[in-house]
Design a protein around this motif. Structure first.
Motif, PDB file in Angstrom:
ATOM      1  N   CYS A 127      -1.728  -0.252   7.062  1.00 13.26           N
ATOM      2  CA  CYS A 127      -2.442  -0.986   8.106  1.00 13.26           C
ATOM      3  C   CYS A 127      -1.639  -1.068   9.399  1.00 13.26           C
ATOM      4  O   CYS A 127      -2.118  -1.604  10.390  1.00 13.26           O
ATOM      5  N   ASN A 128      -0.432  -0.547   9.420  1.00 15.88           N
ATOM      6  CA  ASN A 128       0.446  -0.670  10.576  1.00 15.88           C
ATOM      7  C   ASN A 128       0.479   0.605  11.418  1.00 15.88           C
ATOM      8  O   ASN A 128       0.185   1.699  10.932  1.00 15.88           O
ATOM      9  N   GLY A 129       0.877   0.457  12.677  1.00 15.82           N
ATOM     10  CA  GLY A 129       1.139   1.584  13.558  1.00 15.82           C
ATOM     11  C   GLY A 129      -0.047   2.504  13.751  1.00 15.82           C
ATOM     12  O   GLY A 129      -1.202   2.078  13.744  1.00 15.82           O
ATOM     13  N   LEU A 130       0.265   3.790  13.934  1.00 12.32           N
ATOM     14  CA  LEU A 130      -0.789   4.779  14.150  1.00 12.32           C
ATOM     15  C   LEU A 130      -1.679   4.920  12.926  1.00 12.32           C
ATOM     16  O   LEU A 130      -2.871   5.225  13.047  1.00 12.32           O
ATOM     17  N   MET A 131      -1.117   4.667  11.738  1.00 14.32           N
ATOM     18  CA  MET A 131      -1.921   4.747  10.511  1.00 14.32           C
ATOM     19  C   MET A 131      -3.083   3.760  10.567  1.00 14.32           C
ATOM     20  O   MET A 131      -4.240   4.127  10.328  1.00 14.32           O
ATOM     21  N   GLY A 132      -2.795   2.527  10.868  1.00 10.99           N
ATOM     22  CA  GLY A 132      -3.848   1.523  10.957  1.00 10.99           C
ATOM     23  C   GLY A 132      -4.824   1.803  12.081  1.00 10.99           C
ATOM     24  O   GLY A 132      -6.033   1.577  11.948  1.00 10.99           O
ATOM     25  N   THR A 133      -4.300   2.338  13.186  1.00 10.30           N
ATOM     26  CA  THR A 133      -5.143   2.632  14.347  1.00 10.30           C
ATOM     27  C   THR A 133      -6.153   3.726  14.047  1.00 10.30           C
ATOM     28  O   THR A 133      -7.339   3.584  14.350  1.00 10.30           O
ATOM     29  N   VAL A 134      -5.709   4.833  13.445  1.00  6.60           N
ATOM     30  CA  VAL A 134      -6.632   5.937  13.165  1.00  6.60           C
ATOM     31  C   VAL A 134      -7.674   5.511  12.136  1.00  6.60           C
ATOM     32  O   VAL A 134      -8.851   5.880  12.235  1.00  6.60           O
ATOM     33  N   ALA A 135      -7.268   4.690  11.172  1.00  6.15           N
ATOM     34  CA  ALA A 135      -8.220   4.215  10.159  1.00  6.15           C
ATOM     35  C   ALA A 135      -9.280   3.314  10.790  1.00  6.15           C
ATOM     36  O   ALA A 135     -10.480   3.485  10.530  1.00  6.15           O
ATOM     37  N   GLN A 136      -8.858   2.379  11.604  1.00  9.19           N
ATOM     38  CA  GLN A 136      -9.820   1.458  12.220  1.00  9.19           C
ATOM     39  C   GLN A 136     -10.766   2.196  13.162  1.00  9.19           C
ATOM     40  O   GLN A 136     -11.966   1.916  13.205  1.00  9.19           O
ATOM     41  N   ALA A 137     -10.240   3.156  13.913  1.00  9.24           N
ATOM     42  CA  ALA A 137     -11.089   3.934  14.821  1.00  9.24           C
ATOM     43  C   ALA A 137     -12.124   4.741  14.048  1.00  9.24           C
ATOM     44  O   ALA A 137     -13.277   4.867  14.482  1.00  9.24           O
ATOM     45  N   THR A 138     -11.740   5.278  12.895  1.00  6.28           N
ATOM     46  CA  THR A 138     -12.692   6.023  12.056  1.00  6.28           C
ATOM     47  C   THR A 138     -13.787   5.096  11.557  1.00  6.28           C
ATOM     48  O   THR A 138     -14.978   5.421  11.635  1.00  6.28           O
ATOM     49  N   LEU A 139     -13.397   3.948  11.037  1.00  8.65           N
ATOM     50  CA  LEU A 139     -14.378   2.977  10.544  1.00  8.65           C
ATOM     51  C   LEU A 139     -15.307   2.512  11.666  1.00  8.65           C
ATOM     52  O   LEU A 139     -16.523   2.440  11.481  1.00  8.65           O
ATOM     53  N   ASP A 140     -14.729   2.209  12.836  1.00  7.17           N
ATOM     54  CA  ASP A 140     -15.529   1.735  13.964  1.00  7.17           C
ATOM     55  C   ASP A 140     -16.567   2.758  14.410  1.00  7.17           C
ATOM     56  O   ASP A 140     -17.621   2.393  14.931  1.00  7.17           O
ATOM     57  N   ALA A 141     -16.252   4.052  14.196  1.00  2.00           N
ATOM     58  CA  ALA A 141     -17.169   5.116  14.593  1.00  2.00           C
ATOM     59  C   ALA A 141     -18.111   5.524  13.460  1.00  2.00           C
ATOM     60  O   ALA A 141     -18.836   6.515  13.574  1.00  2.00           O
ATOM     61  N   GLY A 142     -18.101   4.789  12.360  1.00  2.00           N
ATOM     62  CA  GLY A 142     -19.030   5.053  11.264  1.00  2.00           C
ATOM     63  C   GLY A 142     -18.533   6.013  10.215  1.00  2.00           C
ATOM     64  O   GLY A 142     -19.301   6.437   9.353  1.00  2.00           O
ATOM     65  N   GLY A 143     -17.262   6.366  10.258  1.00  3.49           N
ATOM     66  CA  GLY A 143     -16.708   7.286   9.274  1.00  3.49           C
ATOM     67  C   GLY A 143     -16.252   6.588   8.010  1.00  3.49           C
ATOM     68  O   GLY A 143     -16.168   5.358   7.943  1.00  3.49           O
ATOM     69  N   ARG A 144     -15.963   7.385   7.033  1.00  2.00           N
ATOM     70  CA  ARG A 144     -15.471   6.896   5.743  1.00  2.00           C
ATOM     71  C   ARG A 144     -13.959   7.037   5.736  1.00  2.00           C
ATOM     72  O   ARG A 144     -13.421   8.026   6.232  1.00  2.00           O
ATOM     73  N   VAL A 145     -13.246   6.063   5.168  1.00  2.00           N
ATOM     74  CA  VAL A 145     -11.784   6.077   5.133  1.00  2.00           C
ATOM     75  C   VAL A 145     -11.301   5.917   3.698  1.00  2.00           C
ATOM     76  O   VAL A 145     -11.642   4.939   3.025  1.00  2.00           O
ATOM     77  N   VAL A 146     -10.519   6.897   3.248  1.00  2.00           N
ATOM     78  CA  VAL A 146      -9.886   6.840   1.933  1.00  2.00           C
ATOM     79  C   VAL A 146      -8.387   6.669   2.162  1.00  2.00           C
ATOM     80  O   VAL A 146      -7.739   7.543   2.729  1.00  2.00           O
ATOM     81  N   GLY A 147      -7.869   5.525   1.744  1.00  2.00           N
ATOM     82  CA  GLY A 147      -6.437   5.267   1.827  1.00  2.00           C
ATOM     83  C   GLY A 147      -5.809   5.439   0.462  1.00  2.00           C
ATOM     84  O   GLY A 147      -6.356   4.963  -0.536  1.00  2.00           O
ATOM     85  N   ILE A 148      -4.686   6.132   0.415  1.00  2.00           N
ATOM     86  CA  ILE A 148      -3.985   6.355  -0.857  1.00  2.00           C
ATOM     87  C   ILE A 148      -2.561   5.847  -0.673  1.00  2.00           C
ATOM     88  O   ILE A 148      -1.817   6.368   0.154  1.00  2.00           O
ATOM     89  N   ILE A 149      -2.208   4.828  -1.429  1.00  2.00           N
ATOM     90  CA  ILE A 149      -0.949   4.124  -1.178  1.00  2.00           C
ATOM     91  C   ILE A 149      -0.236   3.790  -2.491  1.00  2.00           C
ATOM     92  O   ILE A 149      -0.877   3.413  -3.471  1.00  2.00           O
ATOM     93  N   PRO A 150       1.078   3.935  -2.517  1.00  2.00           N
ATOM     94  CA  PRO A 150       1.825   3.544  -3.717  1.00  2.00           C
ATOM     95  C   PRO A 150       1.845   2.027  -3.901  1.00  2.00           C
ATOM     96  O   PRO A 150       1.843   1.270  -2.922  1.00  2.00           O
ATOM     97  N   LYS A 151       1.874   1.612  -5.156  1.00  2.00           N
ATOM     98  CA  LYS A 151       1.875   0.195  -5.518  1.00  2.00           C
ATOM     99  C   LYS A 151       2.997  -0.567  -4.805  1.00  2.00           C
ATOM    100  O   LYS A 151       2.803  -1.701  -4.361  1.00  2.00           O
ATOM    101  N   ALA A 152       4.156   0.036  -4.662  1.00  2.00           N
ATOM    102  CA  ALA A 152       5.296  -0.632  -4.025  1.00  2.00           C
ATOM    103  C   ALA A 152       4.983  -1.028  -2.587  1.00  2.00           C
ATOM    104  O   ALA A 152       5.451  -2.070  -2.109  1.00  2.00           O
ATOM    105  N   LEU A 153       4.194  -0.213  -1.878  1.00  2.00           N
ATOM    106  CA  LEU A 153       3.836  -0.543  -0.503  1.00  2.00           C
ATOM    107  C   LEU A 153       2.730  -1.587  -0.444  1.00  2.00           C
ATOM    108  O   LEU A 153       2.676  -2.379   0.496  1.00  2.00           O
ATOM    109  N   VAL A 154       1.859  -1.610  -1.437  1.00  2.00           N
ATOM    110  CA  VAL A 154       0.832  -2.656  -1.515  1.00  2.00           C
ATOM    111  C   VAL A 154       1.524  -3.999  -1.683  1.00  2.00           C
ATOM    112  O   VAL A 154       1.161  -4.993  -1.038  1.00  2.00           O
ATOM    113  N   GLU A 155       2.547  -4.024  -2.532  1.00  2.00           N
ATOM    114  CA  GLU A 155       3.266  -5.263  -2.811  1.00  2.00           C
ATOM    115  C   GLU A 155       3.992  -5.792  -1.572  1.00  2.00           C
ATOM    116  O   GLU A 155       4.269  -6.980  -1.476  1.00  2.00           O
ATOM    117  N   LYS A 156       4.297  -4.904  -0.618  1.00  2.00           N
ATOM    118  CA  LYS A 156       4.917  -5.334   0.642  1.00  2.00           C
ATOM    119  C   LYS A 156       3.855  -5.742   1.668  1.00  2.00           C
ATOM    120  O   LYS A 156       4.174  -5.968   2.823  1.00  2.00           O
TER     121      LYS A 156
END
Length: 196
Positions: free
Chosen positions: A47-76
């Motif tokens: 959700c941070n930096g350019l990663m969060g920005t590109v995801a939000q822009a895709t969603l805002d424009a009606g696109g689908r977003v698939v995020g793939i993240i390791p458990k250790a980063l979810v916990e942070k």
């Protein structure tokens, strides 16, 4: 938008925004283009930096977003729970494998060592024939100029070849590079790029 996206683009980019506002602007432009063209973004799920920005822009424009993240980063608490689909995995290796499997093409925006590693890995996989998907590098504000000089030095010193360089497309204009990657994946004939 239909449930099946027109294409699926994996985007590698920084978990920080960087110092140049052009980086954030490019991430918004890429996400908007994906969404407006009925596409799907596959990315690292942050959700941070350019990663969060590109995801939000895709969603805002009606696109689908698939995020793939390791458990250790979810916990942070770095996971983007706004994703259309958030896949939590155990390891970085599993993350990268799933990102590649879910994508028709790959694009790197400015980023750090994680972005570099992922970009070089999919480029290497293409060279070795593990996939035949387009690989692109978006060179915003000259961010990758010195990298391209270094790679050219590798060609001159005969550790690399022009053939290998030709397996990757680099451009400083997202509006040129994005359609080229989608077309290179065989998902849009040249005369229909505007309709993708």
């Amino acid at each position: 938008m239909s449930t099946t996206p027109n294409f699926s683009l994996c985007v590698y980019c920084g978990s920080r925004p960087g110092t140049n506002p052009a980086f954030t602007k490019a991430a918004i432009q890429v996400g908007k283009w994906i969404g407006e063209h009925g596409g799907q973004l596959v990315y690292g799920g942050g959700c941070n930096g350019l990663m969060g920005t590109v995801a939000q822009a895709t969603l805002d424009a009606g696109g689908r977003v698939v995020g793939i993240i390791p458990k250790a980063l979810v916990e942070k608490e770095w996971a983007n729970h706004s994703c259309t689909e958030l896949i939590v995995v155990d390891t970085m290796h599993e993350r990268k494998r799933l990102m590649a499997e879910h994508s028709d093409a790959f694009l790197a925006l400015p980023g750090g060592i994680g972005t570099f590693e992922e970009f070089f890995e999919v480029w290497t996989w293409r060279q070795l024939g593990y996939h035949d998907k387009p690989v692109g590098l978006l060179n915003i504000a000259g961010y990758y100029d010195s990298l391209m000089g270094f790679l050219q030095s590798g060609v001159e010193q005969q550790f690399m070849s022009e053939w290998q360089m030709g397996l990757m497309q680099m451009d400083n204009d997202a509006k040129r590079l994005l359609p080229a990657l989608v077309q290179g994946a065989g998902l849009a004939p040249e005369d229909h790029l505007d309709a993708v």
